[in-house]
Design a protein around this motif. Structure first.
Motif, PDB file in Angstrom:
ATOM      1  N   MET A   1     -19.152 -43.120 118.673  1.00  0.00           N
ATOM      2  CA  MET A   1     -19.484 -43.658 117.230  1.00  0.00           C
ATOM      3  C   MET A   1     -18.658 -43.471 116.264  1.00  0.00           C
ATOM      4  O   MET A   1     -18.897 -43.406 114.996  1.00  0.00           O
ATOM      5  N   ILE A   2     -17.120 -43.607 116.548  1.00  0.00           N
ATOM      6  CA  ILE A   2     -16.084 -43.636 115.547  1.00  0.00           C
ATOM      7  C   ILE A   2     -16.520 -44.577 114.601  1.00  0.00           C
ATOM      8  O   ILE A   2     -16.566 -44.510 113.281  1.00  0.00           O
ATOM      9  N   HIS A   3     -16.803 -45.842 114.775  1.00  0.00           N
ATOM     10  CA  HIS A   3     -17.140 -47.001 113.880  1.00  0.00           C
ATOM     11  C   HIS A   3     -18.421 -46.651 112.947  1.00  0.00           C
ATOM     12  O   HIS A   3     -18.058 -47.214 111.960  1.00  0.00           O
ATOM     13  N   GLU A   4     -19.343 -45.955 113.400  1.00  0.00           N
ATOM     14  CA  GLU A   4     -20.638 -45.975 112.614  1.00  0.00           C
ATOM     15  C   GLU A   4     -20.198 -44.702 111.579  1.00  0.00           C
ATOM     16  O   GLU A   4     -20.470 -45.004 110.481  1.00  0.00           O
ATOM     17  N   THR A   5     -19.247 -43.775 112.060  1.00  0.00           N
ATOM     18  CA  THR A   5     -18.912 -42.532 111.264  1.00  0.00           C
ATOM     19  C   THR A   5     -18.291 -43.326 110.020  1.00  0.00           C
ATOM     20  O   THR A   5     -18.244 -43.068 108.774  1.00  0.00           O
ATOM     21  N   CYS A   6     -17.244 -44.181 110.356  1.00  0.00           N
ATOM     22  CA  CYS A   6     -16.198 -44.830 109.247  1.00  0.00           C
ATOM     23  C   CYS A   6     -17.173 -45.739 108.454  1.00  0.00           C
ATOM     24  O   CYS A   6     -16.923 -45.673 107.276  1.00  0.00           O
ATOM     25  N   GLN A   7     -18.024 -46.413 108.884  1.00  0.00           N
ATOM     26  CA  GLN A   7     -18.747 -47.408 108.220  1.00  0.00           C
ATOM     27  C   GLN A   7     -19.675 -46.447 107.242  1.00  0.00           C
ATOM     28  O   GLN A   7     -19.848 -46.874 106.059  1.00  0.00           O
ATOM     29  N   ARG A   8     -20.152 -45.601 107.686  1.00  0.00           N
ATOM     30  CA  ARG A   8     -20.970 -44.648 106.877  1.00  0.00           C
ATOM     31  C   ARG A   8     -20.213 -43.934 105.702  1.00  0.00           C
ATOM     32  O   ARG A   8     -20.743 -43.753 104.389  1.00  0.00           O
ATOM     33  N   LEU A   9     -19.101 -43.400 106.242  1.00  0.00           N
ATOM     34  CA  LEU A   9     -18.267 -42.685 105.123  1.00  0.00           C
ATOM     35  C   LEU A   9     -17.366 -43.654 104.374  1.00  0.00           C
ATOM     36  O   LEU A   9     -16.632 -43.377 103.314  1.00  0.00           O
TER      37      LEU A   9
ATOM     38  N   TRP B   1     -13.939 -51.130 110.481  1.00  0.00           N
ATOM     39  CA  TRP B   1     -13.866 -49.887 110.153  1.00  0.00           C
ATOM     40  C   TRP B   1     -12.400 -49.425 110.760  1.00  0.00           C
ATOM     41  O   TRP B   1     -12.282 -48.073 110.749  1.00  0.00           O
ATOM     42  N   LEU B   2     -11.390 -49.967 111.253  1.00  0.00           N
ATOM     43  CA  LEU B   2     -10.399 -49.829 111.883  1.00  0.00           C
ATOM     44  C   LEU B   2      -9.186 -50.483 111.470  1.00  0.00           C
ATOM     45  O   LEU B   2      -9.164 -51.756 111.068  1.00  0.00           O
ATOM     46  N   ASP B   3      -7.886 -49.594 111.024  1.00  0.00           N
ATOM     47  CA  ASP B   3      -6.922 -50.206 110.137  1.00  0.00           C
ATOM     48  C   ASP B   3      -5.824 -49.968 111.083  1.00  0.00           C
ATOM     49  O   ASP B   3      -5.158 -48.762 111.292  1.00  0.00           O
ATOM     50  N   ALA B   4      -5.247 -51.133 112.051  1.00  0.00           N
ATOM     51  CA  ALA B   4      -4.178 -51.069 112.943  1.00  0.00           C
ATOM     52  C   ALA B   4      -2.921 -51.315 112.233  1.00  0.00           C
ATOM     53  O   ALA B   4      -2.851 -52.285 111.648  1.00  0.00           O
ATOM     54  N   ALA B   5      -1.745 -50.444 112.712  1.00  0.00           N
ATOM     55  CA  ALA B   5      -0.526 -50.784 112.169  1.00  0.00           C
ATOM     56  C   ALA B   5       0.427 -51.189 113.676  1.00  0.00           C
ATOM     57  O   ALA B   5       0.563 -49.854 114.124  1.00  0.00           O
ATOM     58  N   PRO B   6       0.604 -52.399 114.011  1.00  0.00           N
ATOM     59  CA  PRO B   6       1.153 -52.524 115.247  1.00  0.00           C
ATOM     60  C   PRO B   6       2.691 -52.454 114.861  1.00  0.00           C
ATOM     61  O   PRO B   6       3.373 -52.912 113.965  1.00  0.00           O
ATOM     62  N   MET B   7       3.509 -51.947 115.963  1.00  0.00           N
ATOM     63  CA  MET B   7       4.880 -51.889 116.004  1.00  0.00           C
ATOM     64  C   MET B   7       5.543 -51.889 117.371  1.00  0.00           C
ATOM     65  O   MET B   7       4.769 -51.684 118.141  1.00  0.00           O
TER      66      MET B   7
END
Length: 289
Positions: free
Chosen positions: A112-120, A143-149
């Motif tokens: 439920m990481i996505h729901e927690t991020c969206q709620r907060l 809900w997710l900020d990806a930094a590709p390297m």
């Protein structure tokens, strides 16, 4: 008349593989060959940097330099890291089952990481090491900020950077999740693999997650690793295994770990220990100071 010296055979056994081929067997052959060559290259470079005038396993200092040149030439003949990345990218295509990110996304959503991020109204910070494409997580941008390297960037949006040279102080406890998908097995030195895992632990927030994807034989068919030994090794660094996915007939193993405190153990992870006999590979992870 003195007998002419027989020229030593090159230390590498050239395998002719078309780097542009998309056939699975050709792709796997190329990637395996890269692993062998990069490991040999690292060993030879280590011998040169620690030269004390003594006899080297590969002969004189001149012979070591020659061997290093031969390895470098074969790496270039196979297309360099560009060819490796291209083959790996083909393996991530939807026609071949897609990339490993689908497992990480699924597991994060299960928790439920996505729901927690969206709620907060927060974004989950993900460092994607070894990224071959810049948009693997485009479906999760809400809900997710990806930094590709990657070591060698194939796109302007992918940071070209060696993970092992990242500044640890500026990245300490910065990331919610770090993804090492088909990265650890590509590190030539076993001690650097351990260092990579310890760096990841340092760079994760408390309770953060490490996603790890490896070729299954690295764990299932190594003479120096078993599933239990690897679990204890990861625990000693401070990673608690939450999820795993693999099958005997498969080619990959996927893990999700949570950052915890290191667990003390009497096992020595700084040295190789033969755990299984028979026809095995030599993959190992060593934890050294």
């Amino acid at each position: 008349m003195p007998k002419a010296k027989k020229r030593k055979a090159p230390i590498t056994n050239n395998i002719i593989v078309d780097p542009s081929s998309s056939k699975p067997q050709a792709r796997r052959t190329l990637i395996r060959r890269f692993h062998v060559l990069l490991k040999k290259k690292a060993q030879l470079e280590h011998q040169l940097s620690n030269d004390d005038g003594s006899k080297h396993p590969h002969g004189s200092l001149t012979e070591v330099k020659l061997a290093l040149t031969e390895v470098g030439n074969e790496i270039e003949e196979l297309g360099g890291l560009e060819a490796y990345q291209r083959m790996s990218s083909i393996g991530q295509g939807n026609d071949r089952g897609g990339g490993s990110e689908k497992y990480l996304i699924s597991w994060l959503k299960e928790m439920m990481i996505h729901e927690t991020c969206q709620r907060l109204k927060q974004r989950h910070l993900l460092l994607e090491v070894g990224a071959l494409k810049p948009d693997n997580y485009r479906s999760c941008t809400s809900w997710l900020d990806a930094a590709p390297m990657d070591l060698k960037s194939r796109h302007p949006d992918i940071l070209e950077q060696d993970f092992l040279t990242l500044d640890q102080s500026s990245h300490r406890a910065k990331w919610d999740t770090i993804s090492l998908s088909l990265v650890l097995n590509f590190v030539p030195e076993a001690s650097d693999r351990g260092r990579m895992l310890r760096y990841a632990h340092n760079m994760l927030k408390e309770g953060g997650y490490l996603f790890l994807a490896l070729p299954l034989p690295c764990v299932e068919n190594s003479r120096y690793l078993t599933f239990e030994h690897f679990r204890l090794l990861m625990s000693s660094i401070g990673f608690n295994e939450l999820k795993s996915r693999w099958k005997h007939s498969g080619k990959m193993v996927y893990y999700l770990y949570e950052k915890t405190s290191p667990v003390q153990t009497e096992m020595d992870f700084s040295k190789k220990q033969i755990l299984r006999s028979g026809n095995r590979n030599n993959f190992v992870v060593l934890i050294r100071d």
